[in-house]
Design a protein around this motif. Structure first.
Motif, PDB file in Angstrom:
ATOM      1  N   GLN A  96      14.236   7.845 -14.401  1.00 18.04           N
ATOM      2  CA  GLN A  96      14.997   6.600 -14.226  1.00 18.04           C
ATOM      3  C   GLN A  96      15.598   6.509 -12.828  1.00 18.04           C
ATOM      4  N   ILE A  97      16.199   7.599 -12.380  1.00 14.76           N
ATOM      5  CA  ILE A  97      16.838   7.617 -11.047  1.00 14.76           C
ATOM      6  C   ILE A  97      15.791   7.414  -9.953  1.00 14.76           C
ATOM      7  N   LYS A  98      14.671   8.098 -10.084  1.00 14.92           N
ATOM      8  CA  LYS A  98      13.637   8.012  -9.052  1.00 14.92           C
ATOM      9  C   LYS A  98      12.968   6.633  -9.015  1.00 14.92           C
ATOM     10  N   VAL A  99      12.766   6.021 -10.200  1.00  9.69           N
ATOM     11  CA  VAL A  99      12.187   4.668 -10.230  1.00  9.69           C
ATOM     12  C   VAL A  99      13.130   3.677  -9.539  1.00  9.69           C
ATOM     13  N   LEU A 100      14.424   3.834  -9.796  1.00  7.36           N
ATOM     14  CA  LEU A 100      15.420   2.967  -9.153  1.00  7.36           C
ATOM     15  C   LEU A 100      15.411   3.166  -7.634  1.00  7.36           C
ATOM     16  N   LEU A 101      15.331   4.417  -7.224  1.00 14.19           N
ATOM     17  CA  LEU A 101      15.292   4.711  -5.782  1.00 14.19           C
ATOM     18  C   LEU A 101      14.029   4.125  -5.130  1.00 14.19           C
ATOM     19  N   ILE A 102      12.918   4.239  -5.821  1.00 20.87           N
ATOM     20  CA  ILE A 102      11.664   3.686  -5.279  1.00 20.87           C
ATOM     21  C   ILE A 102      11.768   2.170  -5.136  1.00 20.87           C
ATOM     22  N   ALA A 103      12.348   1.518  -6.145  1.00 24.73           N
ATOM     23  CA  ALA A 103      12.515   0.062  -6.083  1.00 24.73           C
ATOM     24  C   ALA A 103      13.407  -0.334  -4.908  1.00 24.73           C
ATOM     25  N   ILE A 104      14.474   0.435  -4.704  1.00 25.46           N
ATOM     26  CA  ILE A 104      15.383   0.143  -3.575  1.00 25.46           C
ATOM     27  C   ILE A 104      14.664   0.380  -2.256  1.00 25.46           C
ATOM     28  N   ILE A 105      13.948   1.505  -2.184  1.00 25.86           N
ATOM     29  CA  ILE A 105      13.220   1.828  -0.950  1.00 25.86           C
ATOM     30  C   ILE A 105      12.171   0.752  -0.649  1.00 25.86           C
ATOM     31  N   TYR A 106      11.530   0.217  -1.687  1.00 25.93           N
ATOM     32  CA  TYR A 106      10.532  -0.849  -1.501  1.00 25.93           C
ATOM     33  C   TYR A 106      11.206  -2.162  -1.076  1.00 25.93           C
ATOM     34  N   PHE A 107      12.384  -2.430  -1.631  1.00 29.08           N
ATOM     35  CA  PHE A 107      13.079  -3.685  -1.330  1.00 29.08           C
ATOM     36  C   PHE A 107      13.589  -3.728   0.113  1.00 29.08           C
ATOM     37  N   ILE A 120       0.841  -1.211   0.000  1.00 28.09           N
ATOM     38  CA  ILE A 120       0.000   0.000   0.000  1.00 28.09           C
ATOM     39  C   ILE A 120       0.869   1.252   0.000  1.00 28.09           C
ATOM     40  N   ILE A 121       1.917   1.227   0.856  1.00 35.13           N
ATOM     41  CA  ILE A 121       2.827   2.382   0.923  1.00 35.13           C
ATOM     42  C   ILE A 121       3.530   2.576  -0.420  1.00 35.13           C
ATOM     43  N   PHE A 122       3.984   1.456  -1.010  1.00 35.06           N
ATOM     44  CA  PHE A 122       4.651   1.524  -2.314  1.00 35.06           C
ATOM     45  C   PHE A 122       3.713   2.066  -3.388  1.00 35.06           C
ATOM     46  N   ALA A 123       2.469   1.626  -3.369  1.00 33.34           N
ATOM     47  CA  ALA A 123       1.488   2.088  -4.359  1.00 33.34           C
ATOM     48  C   ALA A 123       1.218   3.581  -4.211  1.00 33.34           C
ATOM     49  N   ILE A 124       1.136   4.047  -2.953  1.00 31.36           N
ATOM     50  CA  ILE A 124       0.906   5.485  -2.705  1.00 31.36           C
ATOM     51  C   ILE A 124       2.085   6.305  -3.220  1.00 31.36           C
ATOM     52  N   ILE A 125       3.319   5.838  -2.904  1.00 34.82           N
ATOM     53  CA  ILE A 125       4.516   6.566  -3.351  1.00 34.82           C
ATOM     54  C   ILE A 125       4.601   6.575  -4.877  1.00 34.82           C
ATOM     55  N   LEU A 126       4.349   5.405  -5.495  1.00 36.46           N
ATOM     56  CA  LEU A 126       4.416   5.307  -6.955  1.00 36.46           C
ATOM     57  C   LEU A 126       3.358   6.192  -7.622  1.00 36.46           C
ATOM     58  N   PHE A 127       2.161   6.213  -7.048  1.00 34.25           N
ATOM     59  CA  PHE A 127       1.085   7.064  -7.592  1.00 34.25           C
ATOM     60  C   PHE A 127       1.473   8.541  -7.496  1.00 34.25           C
ATOM     61  N   SER A 128       2.051   8.902  -6.353  1.00 36.10           N
ATOM     62  CA  SER A 128       2.443  10.311  -6.149  1.00 36.10           C
ATOM     63  C   SER A 128       3.505  10.724  -7.160  1.00 36.10           C
ATOM     64  N   PHE A 129       4.527   9.864  -7.305  1.00 38.61           N
ATOM     65  CA  PHE A 129       5.583  10.186  -8.261  1.00 38.61           C
ATOM     66  C   PHE A 129       5.052  10.210  -9.692  1.00 38.61           C
ATOM     67  N   THR A 130       4.142   9.325 -10.042  1.00 40.29           N
ATOM     68  CA  THR A 130       3.559   9.297 -11.387  1.00 40.29           C
ATOM     69  C   THR A 130       2.814  10.598 -11.686  1.00 40.29           C
ATOM     70  N   MET A 131       2.051  11.075 -10.696  1.00 38.11           N
ATOM     71  CA  MET A 131       1.330  12.336 -10.876  1.00 38.11           C
ATOM     72  C   MET A 131       2.297  13.496 -11.052  1.00 38.11           C
ATOM     73  N   VAL A 132       3.392  13.484 -10.319  1.00 42.03           N
ATOM     74  CA  VAL A 132       4.399  14.549 -10.465  1.00 42.03           C
ATOM     75  C   VAL A 132       5.008  14.512 -11.861  1.00 42.03           C
ATOM     76  N   TRP A 133       5.368  13.265 -12.299  1.00 41.03           N
ATOM     77  CA  TRP A 133       5.972  13.142 -13.636  1.00 41.03           C
ATOM     78  C   TRP A 133       4.990  13.568 -14.726  1.00 41.03           C
ATOM     79  N   LEU A 134       3.723  13.173 -14.609  1.00 38.31           N
ATOM     80  CA  LEU A 134       2.716  13.566 -15.602  1.00 38.31           C
ATOM     81  C   LEU A 134       2.547  15.086 -15.627  1.00 38.31           C
ATOM     82  N   ASN A 135       2.572  15.716 -14.468  1.00 35.48           N
ATOM     83  CA  ASN A 135       2.479  17.187 -14.412  1.00 35.48           C
ATOM     84  C   ASN A 135       3.682  17.833 -15.094  1.00 35.48           C
TER      85      ASN A 135
END
Length: 417
Positions: free
Chosen positions: A110-121, A22-37
């Motif tokens: 790319q950097i942020k997706v990698l960081l999110i994956a590490i933070i999730y792991f 759930i936390i990962f989904a919230i973070i990913l959604f937030s970052f996706t909205m930022v990138w889309l903006n």
């Protein structure tokens, strides 16, 4: 699946995984909205620059360009544009990194997706490590307890208040350890019992065997022995042989009872049935001493739940003791009591009584008190009676005073039985 959710370890792991997801989904959604903006801003900026560049030189084309910017192009306009841009190498097959619009965003994404994956792991790793460590510690406890059991130490008891398979395993392990402990204790007790019984048999058979050997030697050495003397020796030999036979049979019965090798019948019977067997068996002894056995109470109606033949055996030994310690012409009273709670047999003689110091020991095997009456008793009958009665859930007690007689009370509690 439902069975798995009963396990606390499984529930804990699933809960933590869901929480991380759930936390990962919230973070990913937030970052996706930022990138889309950010992409939206870049598109707006590019369209603004393109519109400004064209309309500043050709303001007459405003009515044609603005619908394309605001409403989106149609297929014809897209095809014309692609043909023109193709000459400059700008097409769908160009790399994302070469896209001027995304050039500043792509590396950042790319950097942020990698960081999110590490933070999730990281939390997943620590979660799995924590649960594994927790489960491994419980397995270690069971392993340590098993090692202690192998060493003969049964003092370690695993907690049984946990839910799930570990709690069930702990409970079953404790049961197994307890059964092993009881089995070892039983084997030890059986060895001690066997040692004692062999010692008792050897000691008790020594005297009659010595007498038999002596009688036999006298009869062999004295060929001219008088017939009357020889008959006396033969009668004494018979007495000793009968004593040895009774002793051996009684000891074997005790051994089987103490080893739990005898299954008592469980049925409702009238108390008169074992009493009748006992009185009939001992009637010759009673008549030889001119004694009288009197029955009192609700003899015909009283019942109890047990084994008729073994109960008769117990009563025979008690009655035999009363007959032997009651003078010629004496009386023995047998009375019956029955209530909703218990059934009771009371046997009272008018004999010499038992000395106070002997009373605590009369049910011990091979104990013979300081009675003035000389009998052939070897001190095993009362011990056997007590064992038979208690093996059926009953109790036996004795009261006695010197020169006033002895009273034996056998009680079977109906609620317990």
């Amino acid at each position: 699946m439902y069975e798995l959710f009963k396990n606390p370890e499984f529930r804990s792991t699933i809960t933590m995984l869901l929480l991380c997801q759930i936390i990962f989904a919230i973070i990913l959604f937030s970052f996706t909205m930022v990138w889309l903006n950010r992409i939206n801003e870049a598109i707006v900026e590019q369209n603004a620059a393109l519109t400004g560049q064209i309309l500043s030189k050709y303001p007459q084309f405003e009515d044609e360009i603005m619908p394309v910017i605001l409403k989106g192009p149609n297929n014809t306009e897209i095809s014309k544009g692609q043909e023109i841009l193709k000459r400059y190498g700008y097409n769908k097959n160009m790399g994302i990194g070469n896209q001027p619009l995304l050039k500043g965003i792509y590396l950042n994404i790319q950097i942020k997706v990698l960081l999110i994956a590490i933070i999730y792991f990281i939390p997943i790793f620590f979660l799995i490590s924590r649960e594994h460590k927790h489960l491994y510690s419980k397995i270690q406890n069971i392993s340590h307890a098993a090692e202690q059991v192998v060493k003969g130490d049964f003092s370690l008891i695993l907690p049984e208040d946990e839910q799930g398979e570990i709690g069930i395993l702990n409970h079953q392990f404790n049961q197994m350890a307890n059964r092993i402990k009881l089995g070892i204790e039983q084997l030890s007790n059986e060895k001690i019992f066997l040692k004692n019984i062999i010692s008792d048999i050897s000691h008790q058979l020594k005297t009659p065997l010595s007498s038999l050997i002596m009688f036999n030697e006298l009869m062999l050495e004295d060929r001219d022995m008088d017939d009357d003397v020889g008959e006396v020796f033969l009668k004494k030999s018979k007495t000793q042989l009968e004593r040895m036979e009774w002793l051996t049979i009684s000891l074997l019965k005790m051994a089987r009872l103490e080893a739990g090798a005898i299954q008592f019948k469980r049925e409702y019977i009238y108390l008169m049935e074992p009493l009748d067997i006992a009185i009939t068996t001992l009637n010759p002894k009673v008549e030889s001493k001119h004694q009288l056995i009197t029955l009192d109470g609700e003899i015909k109606k009283a019942q109890f739940f047990g084994d008729r033949d073994w109960t008769a055996e117990a009563i025979i030994n008690i009655l035999k003791n009363c007959i032997e310690h009651t003078e010629y012409g004496g009386n023995i009273l047998i009375s019956i009591e029955e209530t909703p709670i218990f059934s009771r047999i009371i046997i009272k003689d008018s004999g010499e009584g038992i000395d106070r110091k002997d009373l605590p020991h009369i049910f011990e095997r091979f104990y013979k008190g300081t009675s003035t009456v000389k009998t052939e008793s070897v001190g095993i009958g009362l011990a056997l009676s007590k064992l038979i009665i208690e093996s059926q859930g009953g109790t036996i007690s004795v009261k006695s005073k010197k020169h006033e007689g002895t009273k034996f009370t056998i009680t079977f509690l109906k609620g317990i039985i």
